[in-house]
Design an enzyme around this catalytic site. Sequence first.
Site, PDB file in Angstrom:
ATOM      1  N   LYS A  12      -2.110   2.131   6.794  1.00  0.00           N
ATOM      2  CA  LYS A  12      -2.130   0.696   7.128  1.00  0.00           C
ATOM      3  C   LYS A  12      -0.727   0.186   7.432  1.00  0.00           C
ATOM      4  CE  LYS A  12      -0.105  -0.565   3.081  1.00  0.00           C
ATOM      5  NZ  LYS A  12       1.161  -1.256   2.911  1.00  0.00           N
ATOM      6  N   PRO A 104       3.224   9.347   6.594  1.00  0.00           N
ATOM      7  CA  PRO A 104       4.500   9.553   5.922  1.00  0.00           C
ATOM      8  C   PRO A 104       4.405   9.320   4.413  1.00  0.00           C
ATOM      9  CG  PRO A 104       4.777   8.245   7.913  1.00  0.00           C
ATOM     10  CD  PRO A 104       3.305   8.442   7.741  1.00  0.00           C
ATOM     11  N   GLY A 107       6.156   5.973   2.185  1.00  0.00           N
ATOM     12  CA  GLY A 107       6.709   5.262   3.334  1.00  0.00           C
ATOM     13  C   GLY A 107       6.274   3.820   3.463  1.00  0.00           C
ATOM     14  N   GLY A 108       5.466   3.319   2.521  1.00  0.00           N
ATOM     15  CA  GLY A 108       4.977   1.944   2.645  1.00  0.00           C
ATOM     16  C   GLY A 108       3.787   1.835   3.575  1.00  0.00           C
ATOM     17  N   MET A 109       3.101   2.955   3.814  1.00  0.00           N
ATOM     18  CA  MET A 109       1.937   2.942   4.706  1.00  0.00           C
ATOM     19  C   MET A 109       0.663   3.332   3.974  1.00  0.00           C
ATOM     20  SD  MET A 109       3.521   4.286   8.181  1.00  0.00           S
ATOM     21  CE  MET A 109       2.014   3.737   8.949  1.00  0.00           C
ATOM     22  N   GLY A 112      -0.719   7.544  -0.091  1.00  0.00           N
ATOM     23  CA  GLY A 112      -1.287   7.957  -1.386  1.00  0.00           C
ATOM     24  C   GLY A 112      -2.611   7.244  -1.651  1.00  0.00           C
ATOM     25  N   SER A 113      -2.677   5.961  -1.263  1.00  0.00           N
ATOM     26  CA  SER A 113      -3.929   5.213  -1.433  1.00  0.00           C
ATOM     27  C   SER A 113      -5.007   5.786  -0.526  1.00  0.00           C
ATOM     28  CB  SER A 113      -3.714   3.739  -1.083  1.00  0.00           C
ATOM     29  OG  SER A 113      -2.768   3.179  -1.955  1.00  0.00           O
ATOM     30  N   ALA A 114      -4.623   6.213   0.684  1.00  0.00           N
ATOM     31  CA  ALA A 114      -5.593   6.829   1.599  1.00  0.00           C
ATOM     32  C   ALA A 114      -6.116   8.137   1.000  1.00  0.00           C
ATOM     33  CB  ALA A 114      -4.952   7.068   2.960  1.00  0.00           C
ATOM     34  N   ASP A 146      -3.867  -0.756  -2.821  1.00  0.00           N
ATOM     35  CA  ASP A 146      -4.197  -0.571  -1.401  1.00  0.00           C
ATOM     36  C   ASP A 146      -5.420   0.316  -1.175  1.00  0.00           C
ATOM     37  OD1 ASP A 146      -2.054  -2.117  -0.606  1.00  0.00           O
ATOM     38  OD2 ASP A 146      -0.694  -0.401  -0.438  1.00  0.00           O
TER      39      ASP A 146
END
Length: 310
Positions: A12, A104, A107-109, A112-114, A146
Amino acid sequence: MTRSVRAKAPAKVNLQLTVGPRSEDGYHPLVTIFQALDLWETVEATPRTDGEIALVVDVPAGSPVDATGVPTDASNLAWRAAELLAETYGIADGIDLRIVKSVPVAGGMAGGSADAAAALVACAEAWDLGVPRGELARLGARLGADVPFSLHGHTAVGLGRGDRLTPAMSHGHFHWVLATQAAGLSTPEVYGELDRRREAGEQLPSDMSVDADIMTALMAGDPVALGDSLINDLEQPAIALMPRLESVLDAADEAEACAAIVSGSGPTVAALARSRQHALAIAAHLRAAKVADAVLTASGPAGGTVLVQE
Ligand code: C5P
């Protein structure tokens, strides 16, 4: 024969990330607008009969993602997702998990939540639990703020810790360039830096409302208007902790990106392009400027976590 099940979950970007004052539980109330990107984490789950969990992490061939720092023990969010599901539904079987990372790391994307979202969907299917999506989202919220959005995908407003979601309208596709750094930033440290800056009067508190200009730009499918409206309260704290990010933002500016913004708590910088071609041109410029360790392109909104048929 044991059946393997695969699920994929999106990364995200936060188009708006407005952060309120730290609460007693240590979390900060958010007003955020998420857009899912077509950068997917996949998790393959294969049941095992001995009750154990085991986990391996791979990256796709040729991917610039460096997964060396990702834990393969019980601290991995995908592992914790499998454990939580097994505990909740009284599952005695174990599971082999294989994560293939395209997002990444740190990376703030929400990579890990995905992983957690994909693991919840893959394990629920592999164990044949028939868990409704809403229940997976409730379990996911216990693993990370997230995770519910990675399950949901598309575009959504997130309130609370970012886990109370409302779908938002969006038209067309937005093209992004993602400039990543080999060194990650710790999310709690970035929030801590924001608290410090606010206490020192260096950063003003924010208006905790959903940004109408962003919602209008999304409905219009207008990347220029969207670029003019992006908001991230964690951007200045992330730059303070990693000053190099300023030169990434400058390089995106030189390439005439509609806008560039630190993604979530960083350190990935997301640059918004007018078109896919423009995204490729910005990516080439950022690579030549040598301001990032890897440069990827992606578009959004992408869908949520789904099973992948072989
Ligand atoms: O929920 P997640 O594991 O992604 O959050 C990591 C850390 O980021 C939390 O432990 C907290 O320190 C900080 N955080 C926060 N407010 C939020 C989300 C995260 O302070 N809304």
